[in-house]
Enzyme design. Structure first.
Site, PDB file in Angstrom:
ATOM      1  N   TYR A 166       0.829  -1.205   0.000  1.00 16.22           N
ATOM      2  CA  TYR A 166       0.000   0.000   0.000  1.00 16.22           C
ATOM      3  C   TYR A 166       0.869   1.264   0.000  1.00 16.22           C
ATOM      4  O   TYR A 166       0.617   2.215  -0.750  1.00 16.22           O
ATOM      5  CB  TYR A 166      -0.885  -0.047   1.243  1.00 16.22           C
ATOM      6  CG  TYR A 166      -1.912   1.043   1.371  1.00 16.22           C
ATOM      7  CD1 TYR A 166      -3.032   1.083   0.543  1.00 16.22           C
ATOM      8  CD2 TYR A 166      -1.798   2.016   2.363  1.00 16.22           C
ATOM      9  CE1 TYR A 166      -3.996   2.072   0.682  1.00 16.22           C
ATOM     10  CE2 TYR A 166      -2.751   3.004   2.517  1.00 16.22           C
ATOM     11  CZ  TYR A 166      -3.842   3.030   1.678  1.00 16.22           C
ATOM     12  OH  TYR A 166      -4.802   4.010   1.818  1.00 16.22           O
ATOM     13  N   LYS A 170       1.028   4.115  -2.878  1.00 15.88           N
ATOM     14  CA  LYS A 170       0.608   5.469  -2.555  1.00 15.88           C
ATOM     15  C   LYS A 170       1.727   6.491  -2.780  1.00 15.88           C
ATOM     16  O   LYS A 170       1.458   7.640  -3.156  1.00 15.88           O
ATOM     17  CB  LYS A 170       0.119   5.527  -1.102  1.00 15.88           C
ATOM     18  CG  LYS A 170      -1.222   4.836  -0.890  1.00 15.88           C
ATOM     19  CD  LYS A 170      -2.296   5.358  -1.829  1.00 15.88           C
ATOM     20  CE  LYS A 170      -3.701   4.923  -1.435  1.00 15.88           C
ATOM     21  NZ  LYS A 170      -4.715   5.413  -2.400  1.00 15.88           N
TER      22      LYS A 170
END
Length: 298
Positions: A166, A170
């Site tokens: 993640y 991001k």
């Protein structure tokens, strides 16, 4: 400031069936935008689960007198992203705003993370943001206008245990945002990113129930609306937002030291100065950052 309106504008919001995306879609529609509500449905953004799809949001928008269209294409695939944008163009004739919000979680410690966990998260977050943005970018250039609001995360900006997939996705979105802002500047295409902290279907297991009132999606939505509006001057920026607090987040470079003939020992001796944070500079692009170095070493 007068009320910000989006009359005549068309917005595409991904991951918009619930949580943050739903709040964005409803507010943009309430301010006059025609909204394409994209979502696969499912609690974690998958195709199964108890969560409703985008149709419920469309019904609410239409019930309030707005105009909306449901879309269930998978933005992590080129075909899905292209179909999403083409469907919006076929229905409304234009697209002015894209809010890349779709996301899933596959949290595990790095030691236990599978390639499938990695690929799934990178696919929806980073690849999906790229694919939807690319599908609409030519249209924006042709018409000389566009607004893209991407979604990064504090996990990507600052790191978080168990979220290497993640976090990588991001932070990749931050780089994509800055590059697209540079490429879109002469076409009045502004591209920014938010790093939201909110109590949603994806984060409800991370916060106590009391956080729901303080960290609701409606506390993030005003920033998204502002960044999506033609009056907003920002591009290539990242903003942290949650609970009513908004702050610019930026990548800066410290003053550094010049060691033309440095040895590893010299670097060790100068380590505190190399790590100094002030006075810092914030380069707007690669050329500016490179020029800072050239000015000091040439």
């Amino acid at each position: 400031m007068t009320d910000l309106r989006f009359d005549g504008r068309v917005a595409v919001v991904t991951g918009a069936a619930q949580g943050l995306g739903r709040s964005y879609a409803l507010e943009l529609a309430a301010r006059g935008a025609k909204v394409v509500v994209n979502d696969l449905g499912g609690r974690d953004g998958g195709t199964t689960g108890e969560a409703e799809g985008p149709e419920g949001v469309v019904e609410q928008i239409e019930g309030d007198g707005g105009v909306a269209e449901a879309d269930t294409h998978d933005v992590s695939t080129q075909e899905g992203a292209q179909a999403l944008v083409e469907g919006a163009l076929d229905r409304f004739g234009r697209v002015d705003i894209v809010v890349n919000n779709a996301g899933i979680l596959r949290d595990k410690s790095f030691k236990n993370m599978s390639v499938a966990d990695w690929d799934a998260v990178i696919g929806v977050h980073l690849r999906g943001t790229f694919l939807v943005s690319q599908a609409v970018f030519g249209h924006f250039r042709e018409h000389g206008y566009g607004r893209i609001v991407n979604t990064t995360s504090p996990s990507g900006l600052f790191g978080n245990f168990g979220q290497s997939n993640y976090a990588a996705a991001k932070m990749g979105i931050v780089g994509l945002t800055k590059a697209l802002a540079i490429e879109g500047a002469k076409y009045d295409v502004a591209v920014n990113a938010i790093a939201p902290l909110a109590y949603t279907r994806m984060t409800e297991d991370l916060f106590p129930p009391a956080a729901a009132a303080k960290l609701g999606p409606e506390k993030v939505t005003p920033l998204v609306v502002w960044l999506a509006h033609e009056d907003c001057p920002a591009t290539g920026e990242v903003y942290s937002v949650g609970g009513g607090r908004i702050a610019r987040v930026f990548v800066a470079e410290g003053p550094g030291v010049v060691l033309p003939d440095a040895t590893p020992e010299d670097i060790g001796d100068n380590w505190p100065d190399i790590n100094a944070e002030r006075p810092y500079v914030i380069p707007r692009n690669l050329a500016e950052q490179t020029q800072v170095i050239l000015n000091e070493v040439m």
